[in-house]
Design an enzyme around this catalytic site. Structure first.
Site, PDB file in Angstrom:
ATOM      1  N   GLY A   1       1.147  -1.086  -0.226  1.00 33.11           N
ATOM      2  CA  GLY A   1       0.010  -0.142  -0.047  1.00 33.11           C
ATOM      3  C   GLY A   1       0.771   1.051   0.039  1.00 33.11           C
TER       4      GLY A   1
ATOM      5  N   GLY B   1       0.218   3.965   0.574  1.00 36.13           N
ATOM      6  CA  GLY B   1      -0.996   5.427   0.972  1.00 36.13           C
ATOM      7  C   GLY B   1      -0.277   6.692   2.373  1.00 36.13           C
ATOM      8  N   TYR B   2      -0.563   6.644   2.795  1.00 33.98           N
ATOM      9  CA  TYR B   2      -0.479   7.637   4.181  1.00 33.98           C
ATOM     10  C   TYR B   2       0.957   6.712   4.942  1.00 33.98           C
TER      11      TYR B   2
ATOM     12  N   LYS C   1      -1.406  -0.647  -5.458  1.00 29.16           N
ATOM     13  CA  LYS C   1      -2.255  -0.887  -7.144  1.00 29.16           C
ATOM     14  C   LYS C   1      -1.959   0.393  -7.892  1.00 29.16           C
TER      15      LYS C   1
ATOM     16  N   VAL D   1      -2.402  -6.608  -4.005  1.00 29.05           N
ATOM     17  CA  VAL D   1      -2.311  -7.433  -3.496  1.00 29.05           C
ATOM     18  C   VAL D   1      -3.818  -8.430  -3.390  1.00 29.05           C
TER      19      VAL D   1
ATOM     20  N   GLU E   1     -17.948  16.805   4.507  1.00 27.49           N
ATOM     21  CA  GLU E   1     -16.392  17.446   4.007  1.00 27.49           C
ATOM     22  C   GLU E   1     -17.179  17.093   2.112  1.00 27.49           C
TER      23      GLU E   1
ATOM     24  N   ASP F   1      -5.416   2.284   8.442  1.00 30.02           N
ATOM     25  CA  ASP F   1      -6.686   1.741   8.720  1.00 30.02           C
ATOM     26  C   ASP F   1      -7.075   0.510   9.005  1.00 30.02           C
TER      27      ASP F   1
ATOM     28  N   ALA G   1      -5.224   9.576   9.071  1.00 31.72           N
ATOM     29  CA  ALA G   1      -4.171  10.278   7.985  1.00 31.72           C
ATOM     30  C   ALA G   1      -3.212   9.688   9.807  1.00 31.72           C
TER      31      ALA G   1
ATOM     32  N   LYS H   1      -6.412  23.957   7.708  1.00 27.40           N
ATOM     33  CA  LYS H   1      -6.793  22.208   6.460  1.00 27.40           C
ATOM     34  C   LYS H   1      -5.567  22.827   5.768  1.00 27.40           C
TER      35      LYS H   1
HETATM   36  P1  FAD Z   1      -4.592   5.121   2.175  1.00 25.16           P
HETATM   37  O1  FAD Z   1      -4.158   6.484   2.622  1.00 25.16           O
HETATM   38  O2  FAD Z   1      -6.007   4.951   2.170  1.00 25.16           O
HETATM   39  O3  FAD Z   1      -3.366   4.226   1.127  1.00 25.16           O
HETATM   40  C1  FAD Z   1      -3.909   2.497   1.211  1.00 25.16           C
HETATM   41  C2  FAD Z   1      -2.910   2.290   0.218  1.00 25.16           C
HETATM   42  O4  FAD Z   1      -2.772   0.948  -0.544  1.00 25.16           O
HETATM   43  C3  FAD Z   1      -3.652   3.081  -1.468  1.00 25.16           C
HETATM   44  O5  FAD Z   1      -2.780   3.581  -2.214  1.00 25.16           O
HETATM   45  C4  FAD Z   1      -4.810   2.132  -2.179  1.00 25.16           C
HETATM   46  O6  FAD Z   1      -4.233   2.390  -3.293  1.00 25.16           O
HETATM   47  C5  FAD Z   1      -3.647   0.789  -1.520  1.00 25.16           C
HETATM   48  N1  FAD Z   1      -4.568  -0.327  -2.090  1.00 25.16           N
HETATM   49  C6  FAD Z   1      -5.513  -1.173  -1.631  1.00 25.16           C
HETATM   50  N2  FAD Z   1      -5.494  -1.115  -1.990  1.00 25.16           N
HETATM   51  C7  FAD Z   1      -4.428  -2.232  -2.395  1.00 25.16           C
HETATM   52  C8  FAD Z   1      -4.577  -3.918  -2.934  1.00 25.16           C
HETATM   53  N3  FAD Z   1      -5.229  -4.820  -2.568  1.00 25.16           N
HETATM   54  N4  FAD Z   1      -3.289  -4.303  -3.512  1.00 25.16           N
HETATM   55  C9  FAD Z   1      -2.517  -2.951  -3.160  1.00 25.16           C
HETATM   56  N5  FAD Z   1      -2.605  -1.278  -3.209  1.00 25.16           N
HETATM   57  C10 FAD Z   1      -3.792  -1.939  -2.608  1.00 25.16           C
HETATM   58  N6  FAD Z   1      -7.879  11.553   8.086  1.00 25.16           N
HETATM   59  C11 FAD Z   1      -6.823  12.695   8.762  1.00 25.16           C
HETATM   60  O7  FAD Z   1      -5.998  11.973   9.823  1.00 25.16           O
HETATM   61  N7  FAD Z   1      -6.575  13.829   8.710  1.00 25.16           N
HETATM   62  C12 FAD Z   1      -8.176  14.050   7.399  1.00 25.16           C
HETATM   63  O8  FAD Z   1      -8.597  15.473   7.170  1.00 25.16           O
HETATM   64  C13 FAD Z   1      -8.711  13.617   7.179  1.00 25.16           C
HETATM   65  N8  FAD Z   1      -9.467  13.968   5.646  1.00 25.16           N
HETATM   66  C14 FAD Z   1     -10.359  12.416   4.930  1.00 25.16           C
HETATM   67  C15 FAD Z   1     -11.440  12.977   4.299  1.00 25.16           C
HETATM   68  C16 FAD Z   1     -11.677  11.951   3.169  1.00 25.16           C
HETATM   69  C17 FAD Z   1     -12.418  12.034   1.775  1.00 25.16           C
HETATM   70  C18 FAD Z   1     -11.336  10.412   3.840  1.00 25.16           C
HETATM   71  C19 FAD Z   1     -12.608   9.085   2.791  1.00 25.16           C
HETATM   72  C20 FAD Z   1     -10.617  10.020   4.467  1.00 25.16           C
HETATM   73  C21 FAD Z   1      -9.713  11.229   5.296  1.00 25.16           C
HETATM   74  N9  FAD Z   1      -9.300  11.049   6.448  1.00 25.16           N
HETATM   75  C22 FAD Z   1      -8.705  11.906   6.963  1.00 25.16           C
HETATM   76  C23 FAD Z   1      -9.223   9.630   6.450  1.00 25.16           C
HETATM   77  C24 FAD Z   1      -7.567   9.096   6.355  1.00 25.16           C
HETATM   78  O9  FAD Z   1      -7.273   9.273   4.693  1.00 25.16           O
HETATM   79  C25 FAD Z   1      -7.232   8.003   6.632  1.00 25.16           C
HETATM   80  O10 FAD Z   1      -7.207   7.210   7.598  1.00 25.16           O
HETATM   81  C26 FAD Z   1      -5.800   7.329   5.436  1.00 25.16           C
HETATM   82  O11 FAD Z   1      -6.316   7.561   4.428  1.00 25.16           O
HETATM   83  C27 FAD Z   1      -5.290   6.186   5.891  1.00 25.16           C
HETATM   84  O12 FAD Z   1      -4.229   5.282   5.493  1.00 25.16           O
HETATM   85  P2  FAD Z   1      -3.271   3.953   5.024  1.00 25.16           P
HETATM   86  O13 FAD Z   1      -2.157   4.345   5.062  1.00 25.16           O
HETATM   87  O14 FAD Z   1      -3.717   3.482   5.861  1.00 25.16           O
HETATM   88  O15 FAD Z   1      -4.441   4.236   4.163  1.00 25.16           O
HETATM   89  P1  NAD Z   2     -17.206   8.322  10.462  1.00 27.20           P
HETATM   90  O1  NAD Z   2     -17.822   6.705  11.529  1.00 27.20           O
HETATM   91  O2  NAD Z   2     -16.314   8.975  10.868  1.00 27.20           O
HETATM   92  O3  NAD Z   2     -19.230   8.785   9.851  1.00 27.20           O
HETATM   93  C1  NAD Z   2     -19.849   8.204   9.827  1.00 27.20           C
HETATM   94  C2  NAD Z   2     -21.418   8.319  10.040  1.00 27.20           C
HETATM   95  O4  NAD Z   2     -22.683   7.393   9.427  1.00 27.20           O
HETATM   96  C3  NAD Z   2     -21.654   8.286  11.778  1.00 27.20           C
HETATM   97  O5  NAD Z   2     -21.537   9.962  12.133  1.00 27.20           O
HETATM   98  C4  NAD Z   2     -22.956   7.413  11.504  1.00 27.20           C
HETATM   99  O6  NAD Z   2     -23.143   7.056  12.992  1.00 27.20           O
HETATM  100  C5  NAD Z   2     -23.434   7.002  10.818  1.00 27.20           C
HETATM  101  N1  NAD Z   2     -24.185   6.219   9.862  1.00 27.20           N
HETATM  102  C6  NAD Z   2     -23.907   4.967   9.757  1.00 27.20           C
HETATM  103  N2  NAD Z   2     -24.700   4.553   9.693  1.00 27.20           N
HETATM  104  C7  NAD Z   2     -25.701   5.369   8.723  1.00 27.20           C
HETATM  105  C8  NAD Z   2     -26.933   4.632   8.478  1.00 27.20           C
HETATM  106  N3  NAD Z   2     -27.244   3.363   8.052  1.00 27.20           N
HETATM  107  N4  NAD Z   2     -27.477   5.494   7.942  1.00 27.20           N
HETATM  108  C9  NAD Z   2     -27.234   7.012   8.207  1.00 27.20           C
HETATM  109  N5  NAD Z   2     -25.546   7.459   8.533  1.00 27.20           N
HETATM  110  C10 NAD Z   2     -24.474   6.021   9.120  1.00 27.20           C
HETATM  111  O7  NAD Z   2     -17.194   7.756   8.665  1.00 27.20           O
HETATM  112  P2  NAD Z   2     -16.311   8.395   8.162  1.00 27.20           P
HETATM  113  O8  NAD Z   2     -16.612  10.100   8.063  1.00 27.20           O
HETATM  114  O9  NAD Z   2     -16.370   8.045   6.812  1.00 27.20           O
HETATM  115  O10 NAD Z   2     -15.043   8.977   8.531  1.00 27.20           O
HETATM  116  C11 NAD Z   2     -13.928   8.271   8.673  1.00 27.20           C
HETATM  117  C12 NAD Z   2     -13.052   8.065   8.385  1.00 27.20           C
HETATM  118  O11 NAD Z   2     -11.789   8.452   8.645  1.00 27.20           O
HETATM  119  C13 NAD Z   2     -12.875   8.126  10.478  1.00 27.20           C
HETATM  120  O12 NAD Z   2     -12.210   7.658  11.130  1.00 27.20           O
HETATM  121  C14 NAD Z   2     -13.063   9.976  10.154  1.00 27.20           C
HETATM  122  O13 NAD Z   2     -12.418  10.330  11.596  1.00 27.20           O
HETATM  123  C15 NAD Z   2     -11.939   9.962   9.454  1.00 27.20           C
HETATM  124  N6  NAD Z   2     -12.300  10.837   8.421  1.00 27.20           N
HETATM  125  C16 NAD Z   2     -11.327  12.586   8.933  1.00 27.20           C
HETATM  126  C17 NAD Z   2     -11.925  13.580   8.472  1.00 27.20           C
HETATM  127  C18 NAD Z   2     -11.048  15.074   8.904  1.00 27.20           C
HETATM  128  O14 NAD Z   2     -10.016  14.892  10.219  1.00 27.20           O
HETATM  129  N7  NAD Z   2     -11.296  16.323   8.442  1.00 27.20           N
HETATM  130  C19 NAD Z   2     -12.266  13.944   7.863  1.00 27.20           C
HETATM  131  C20 NAD Z   2     -13.141  12.456   6.629  1.00 27.20           C
HETATM  132  C21 NAD Z   2     -13.040  11.257   7.333  1.00 27.20           C
END
Ligand code: FAD
Ligand code: NAD
Length: 399
Positions: A12, A14-15, A40, A82, A170, A297, A314, A374
């Site tokens: 992976g 990612g972060y 991937k 993977v 967001e 994650d 992240a 941010k």
């Molecule tokens: P990722 O960063 O998602 O990386 C996973 C990597 O694995 C990717 O490169 C992917 O392509 C690769 N991969 C996946 N499956 C396979 C496979 N089968 N084979 C090979 N490679 C594969 N967290 C914060 O702390 N602050 C934020 O502001 C925040 N904002 C977010 C906003 C959004 C819209 C989302 C969706 C999430 C946000 N999060 C935030 C949560 C954060 O993005 C995740 O917790 C973080 O990316 C996890 O890091 P990771 O390295 O586990 O996975």
């Molecule tokens: P989350 O768990 O934070 O929020 C999911 C929401 O969906 C909850 O409020 C839950 O009650 C609701 N929910 C669950 N089942 C439902 C249903 N059937 N119908 C309607 N609502 C339902 O998950 P997320 O927003 O996907 O975020 C995933 C992870 O990424 C979290 O750990 C979050 O903190 C992180 N993240 C962080 C940021 C940031 O720091 N700016 C931004 C995006 C995501």
């Protein structure tokens, strides 16, 4: 005779994965170990930015960068998916290449959408928070506007976001910010558009500061967003969603953001897990396998103050990567391992445009200062993986 060098494999990019590779490559020389990264795609993307390209407020290329430009030349990169880890045999199966054997493994494969058993999510809702998922959602949104111009069906302009967690908030922040421009582009009056955020819990952003939640909800409502709180979605259909009270909302676009579970590879590979996340040891290893680290994650760590898992972020993935890299070096050099202790700096969420909310330490921020924070957090994460050059190339203007 020289002992064979250990092979460190990181899954992976990612972060968690990229930061591990960058740090381990600094701590171990080419004489100490061979290092391979498997991911991937041949690019890394900023998962935390994906709500922006998904809504179309930022081009997806701004969120991705070639892996070859990020990693040192002595790290081998394999672009592949993977399929399964075989921890008893120290092997990883890939979709297109032969199995890869490792001495030490770091699993950082991220997460997928959690459905909590709600039917129809995978079939009918946009649920992939990946670069390709974001690209598909943006294209679909524009297509819905184009289709409405020809068929005038109300549901084409109805957008339902499932979950008012940080991802849902967001995303709707970006979409609602872009909506006036979309309407203008497609000659559609704003009052034809419906944007719903549907949340199962009694409040949006459960657990977050209530004053900031109110700020966010007021701001989004003023942009035309309608919240349905305390109302779980019980089914997604081809036509929209059905709520727990039986109400049907017809919608051409349903965006799923109700939380995440660890990458399915974890379950497939037989690791003991909770919703695809492995409760790792204090030094970030899988309980039964001393040579397998699991971070980001895919890992689960408990906040001892609340006795609940830390939400997967992240922030934690990156901090874990730093410790995993040091512990890999410790293992290779026969030194004791260190324990991981998260250092949570705060949470900041964007609301589209120049709006955001957040808590940093014990300080609440909103509006300009939150938006500034941010963007600086986003720039810092670029700096961590690609230095000042990457910030100049892809960074965000905090003003
Ligand atoms: P990722 O960063 O998602 O990386 C996973 C990597 O694995 C990717 O490169 C992917 O392509 C690769 N991969 C996946 N499956 C396979 C496979 N089968 N084979 C090979 N490679 C594969 N967290 C914060 O702390 N602050 C934020 O502001 C925040 N904002 C977010 C906003 C959004 C819209 C989302 C969706 C999430 C946000 N999060 C935030 C949560 C954060 O993005 C995740 O917790 C973080 O990316 C996890 O890091 P990771 O390295 O586990 O996975
Ligand atoms: P989350 O768990 O934070 O929020 C999911 C929401 O969906 C909850 O409020 C839950 O009650 C609701 N929910 C669950 N089942 C439902 C249903 N059937 N119908 C309607 N609502 C339902 O998950 P997320 O927003 O996907 O975020 C995933 C992870 O990424 C979290 O750990 C979050 O903190 C992180 N993240 C962080 C940021 C940031 O720091 N700016 C931004 C995006 C995501």
């Amino acid at each position: 005779m020289l002992a064979a060098k250990p092979h460190i494999v990181i899954l992976g990019a990612g972060y968690g994965g990229i930061v591990t590779v960058k740090r381990i490559a600094k701590q171990l020389s080419t004489n100490d170990a061979n290092i391979t990264l498997i991911s991937k795609h041949d690019y890394h993307y900023q998962t935390t930015w994906l709500h922006e390209p998904a809504a179309g407020t930022l081009h997806h290329d701004r969120t991705r960068m070639k892996i070859a430009d990020l990693i040192p030349s002595h790290v081998q990169f394999i672009e592949d998916e993977v399929v399964e880890i075989h921890p008893k045999e120290n092997k990883v199966s890939l979709k297109n290449n032969e199995q890869v054997t490792y001495d030490y493994l770091v699993t950082a494969l991220g997460s997928v959408a959690e459905t909590f058993g709600v039917e129809g999510v995978y079939e009918y809702a946009f649920n992939k928070w990946t670069l390709n998922g974001a690209r598909e959602l943006r294209e679909h949104t524009e297509y819905m506007f184009a289709k409405y111009n020809n068929e005038q069906k109300e549901e084409y302009l109805t957008f339902v976001v499932a979950g008012a967690g940080f991802t849902g908030i967001e995303y709707i922040g970006e979409l609602s910010e872009r909506m006036p421009e979309l309407c203008k582009e497609f000659d559609v009056p704003m009052n034809k558009v419906k944007m719903y955020v549907i949340e199962a819990a009694p409040t949006a952003l459960p657990g977050f500061d209530p004053e900031l939640v109110e700020y966010a909800m007021n701001l989004l409502e003023n942009r035309g967003v309608e919240f349905k709180i305390n109302m779980p979605i019980s089914k997604v259909t081809e036509d929209g969603v059905i709520l727990k009270d039986g109400t049907e909302i017809k919608a051409g676009t349903v965006i799923w953001a109700t939380g995440v579970r660890g990458n399915p590879v974890i379950e497939k590979s037989g690791f003991e897990n909770m919703r695809g996340r492995v409760k790792v040891t204090k030094d970030l290893r899988a309980p039964d396998y001393d040579n397998v680290f699991i971070i980001g994650d895919c890992s689960l760590i408990i906040n001892e103050q609340t006795d609940r898992p830390y939400p997967p972020t992240a922030q934690i993935a990156t901090q874990q990567a730093e410790v995993a890299a040091r512990n890999l070096a410790n293992l290779v050099k026969g030194r004791p391992l260190e324990e991981f202790q998260p250092d949570i700096k705060g949470t900041v969420a964007s609301l589209g445009g120049k709006e955001a909310i957040g808590v940093i330490g014990d300080k609440k921020v909103f509006g300009f200062s939150a938006n500034f924070m941010k963007k600086m957090i986003d720039n810092r994460s670029l700096w961590m993986i690609g230095g000042t050059g990457l910030v100049i190339k892809k960074g965000k203007n905090p003003f």
